[in-house]
Structures are given as structure tokens and as C-alpha cells.
Write an enzyme that holds these catalytic residues in place. Sequence first.
Site, PDB file in Angstrom:
ATOM      1  CD1 TRP A  41      82.700  21.560  29.287  1.00 17.31           C
ATOM      2  CD2 TRP A  41      82.818  21.993  31.465  1.00 17.31           C
ATOM      3  NE1 TRP A  41      83.976  21.248  29.718  1.00 17.31           N
ATOM      4  CE2 TRP A  41      84.065  21.517  31.052  1.00 17.31           C
ATOM      5  CE3 TRP A  41      82.648  22.328  32.817  1.00 17.31           C
ATOM      6  CZ2 TRP A  41      85.146  21.359  31.927  1.00 17.31           C
ATOM      7  CZ3 TRP A  41      83.709  22.172  33.698  1.00 17.31           C
ATOM      8  CH2 TRP A  41      84.932  21.702  33.254  1.00 17.31           C
ATOM      9  CD  GLU A  83      88.371  19.481  37.150  1.00 19.66           C
ATOM     10  OE1 GLU A  83      89.456  19.028  36.682  1.00 19.66           O
ATOM     11  OE2 GLU A  83      87.738  20.388  36.610  1.00 19.66           O
ATOM     12  CD  GLU A 130      93.938  24.907  37.901  1.00 24.27           C
ATOM     13  OE1 GLU A 130      94.635  23.973  37.483  1.00 24.27           O
ATOM     14  OE2 GLU A 130      94.096  26.096  37.544  1.00 24.27           O
ATOM     15  CG  ASN A 167      87.236  24.074  34.307  1.00 26.64           C
ATOM     16  OD1 ASN A 167      87.325  23.471  35.372  1.00 26.64           O
ATOM     17  ND2 ASN A 167      87.971  23.769  33.243  1.00 26.64           N
ATOM     18  CD  GLU A 168      91.304  23.076  35.756  1.00 23.41           C
ATOM     19  OE1 GLU A 168      91.430  22.058  36.449  1.00 23.41           O
ATOM     20  OE2 GLU A 168      91.812  23.207  34.622  1.00 23.41           O
ATOM     21  CD1 TRP A 175      88.864  14.243  34.629  1.00 23.92           C
ATOM     22  CD2 TRP A 175      87.560  16.024  34.993  1.00 23.92           C
ATOM     23  NE1 TRP A 175      88.541  14.757  33.407  1.00 23.92           N
ATOM     24  CE2 TRP A 175      87.745  15.864  33.612  1.00 23.92           C
ATOM     25  CE3 TRP A 175      86.770  17.089  35.449  1.00 23.92           C
ATOM     26  CZ2 TRP A 175      87.168  16.721  32.669  1.00 23.92           C
ATOM     27  CZ3 TRP A 175      86.213  17.942  34.523  1.00 23.92           C
ATOM     28  CH2 TRP A 175      86.411  17.758  33.152  1.00 23.92           C
TER      29      TRP A 175
END
Length: 437
Positions: free
Chosen positions: A94, A350, A259, A214-215, A380
Site C-alpha cells: 500500500w 492476488e 479484480e 486496490n480492487e 496473497w
Amino acid sequence: MKLLAAALTFIAAACIPTVTAGSSQVDSSRGSGDRGNVPKGFLTRKGTKFRLDNKDFAFVGSNSYWLPLLTTHEDVDRTLRDARAAGIKVMRTWGFNAINATELPTALATNLTYYQVWNGTRFTTNYGEQGLKRLDYVVKAAAKYDVKLILAFTNNWVGYGGAELYINWIKPGSPNHDIFYTDPAIIAEYQRYVKIIVSRYKDSPAIAAWELMNEARCLGDLPAGPNCPGKRLLTQWYKQQSDYVRSLDPYHLITTGGEGHFFWNNPPVIWFNGTGSTDYNYNGQAGEDFEEDLKLPNIDFGTYHIYVTYWYPQLIYPGSNFSAYEWGLGWIQQHADAAKKIGKPVILEEFGVASYESKLAWYPGWVQRALDTYHGIMPWQYGQLGLTESGGNRVIKYADAIIDGASPNDSNTFYKNQTDIWTIFTRAAAIQDARSR
């Protein structure tokens, strides 16, 4: 992965006319394909392959969101040194950690890393020893141990200060998550943070790529509004933000962090309790369109995730004809086929399952399918043993904690002492390394 709680949501939502985000005026061709005069040591791409200093760069990487949350240089060094020794070439972490002003006393008392403090419509940046100087050291140590970093600018989920922190302060009371992608004031503050991070590290070869979010989804911890599901709003936002990042940095790769949801004209139908509905991962309701997103000129490679047991819990039961393992194989192949057709690289960025037995049963086949289709592979998540800060025991935030020297374990984590799992990835890393010579 959503770190705080709930299993990922399986829903459908209504469709109403779209809201179009603005666009930056830049030469987007600079983001397409092999760029000339890239500095030595910068990761680039050529067609469907990553390249580094005129050689193919195939890799096994991993995820370590907690890496900048470590409080000592020694533990950062230990993590990156051990990861590289295991064959991990790329680590995703991150590039954000944000708090509300009311959380500041606790953050100071617990030595929590934080980069942004929110107490109004504009955040304050923490450039100090407990702030961006910690990320500075992660970048420095990554260069030292020859590990490339993928840095995400924010989180779709609330964990560690994601999109809804922007929403809550700039548009308080908003009922919908997807206002993050359309509101000019929110976009301006997001871009202000992006500029701080990119400007700070744009000359570093330790950065593999910038990641927009992220996602990203239409929904977060807040629900989706009517203007996002099935409307390619995220594609518009990805274009706007990737163009903006490219205007700041002509050389580093850029990706979505998504994703990998598809938006197919004829999505698969799922039957549950005698009722059929189109699959959320394929029908555009999440907001992504993997194929259209990957075609954007300043998106250099595709990302996608696999959490099949979280996504389809209602279909996984004794006697069901649904196979989580086979579904994962198909998901990998579909993304490989799409990326090959478009002509850009792709990373299985991930993937995880909680059960150790399922890891042993599914990971070898999933990893082999990714190897066979020339993916980057990033499970992940990476687990580190032997951390020494606070005597090897420290609560970081939420339920995230270092326990007996082991980095946070969200049940998807794999550690070196889990030899059977560890060997799956070290074997794949050796294969990828041989392809890079």
C-alpha cells in the site's frame, strides 16, 4: 483483498444513465507499448511480456500490505531480504495509510504508520518519521535487495483509509460509493495525493508500477449508486487517472489494481435455490470491464484476483457440482486469453483460500496454469517470520498484528515453515527466473 471483514459481495444492481468523468489532456501514446529512453533498471513491457534492461522479466511476486507499517528498518530489511532469497522479485504494497484526526492520538501512541490525516475537505500530509519517511525506507530497501514494488494509491475498501475516507470528508452523507469516481472535488484530492507519491518516487527504479486503486468496484463499504453498475464508469475513471499519472511520470508502468471483472454480452448464469442470475464477475455490475480497461493507452498491464471461496460461498457445499478449483483454472485462462488478444502482459495479482488443505489441492494447478500462460504470479500474501519489533508482538490496527515474530495472518498468508505451500512458489519462481535469462 478487503481486509476488514465481510466476504466479497455477490449482488446485482439496476442500470441507469452514466455520469462521465473528465479526462486529462496528455499524450497518451507515451503509455502504449515499449517506450524509448527508459532509464536503466525501470521495468517496462513489450507486447505480452515484461522487460527489464532489454531482457524478458518473468516473475513470482507477492503481496505485503503491512510492509510500510513495520516500525524498524531491521524488520523491513529482513522481510525484503528473505523474500528475495525465496525468488520473489516483485512485492505489492500500500502506498496509502490514512486516518481521521480523531484517530491521531491512538496512532501516535501505537506508532502506527500514517501518510494522510483528514479533518476537513482537504487532507494533511505526514512527511515525518512516522509517515512518508517509512515508505521512503521501504523503497530504499527494495532497491538494496533488488525487489520491485507495485504501489497502490488507495483502497476501494475502508481498510487503512480508502476511498470512503475521501467521500466521508468531502461529500459527507453520500449514500453511494461510486461518487468517488465522479465528484470533481474528490478526484482533485485523490490526484493531489497521487502527485505527492509519484513525484516522490518517480526517479526510483525500485518502483515496478503505479496502481490506481486496490480492487475498484461500484460498491465499497457503501453501496453502488445507479450510475455505475453496467455503465463502464470505472473504465472512464481508469482512463482519466492513468492519463494523469502518465502526465507526471513518462516511464513507470501503470495498472488498475482491479479484480478483473468482465463485462460480457452473454455472461454465465448461476443457479441457486432454483433461481438463475447472471454472474457478478461477468455481467458488468462490479463496474470493471477487464478487456476494455486493458485497452486503455496508459494501462500497461492487466491485473486480476481469485477469491473463489469468498465469491461463491452459496455454491460450495457437499454434493454441489460447482468446483472452486476448476472455476479458478477457467478464470486464469480467460484473463490470459484476453490479455494475449489485446497484446499486453497480465498478472494474477492476488489469490488466496483460507483452508490449508485447499491451498495444497488448488495452488499447484492454478500456479501451473499461470506459468503455462506466461503470467506474473503474486499470491496473497507473503508471511515473514522472525520480526523483532516490540519483542515480536505488536497489534498494528484492526485485527492485524505481529504475533511471536510472524507478520499478520489473515488465513491466506503463507510462511516459510509451511514447506509444502512455500515450495509451490519457490519452484515457480525458479521457472520464471530461468525464463528471464
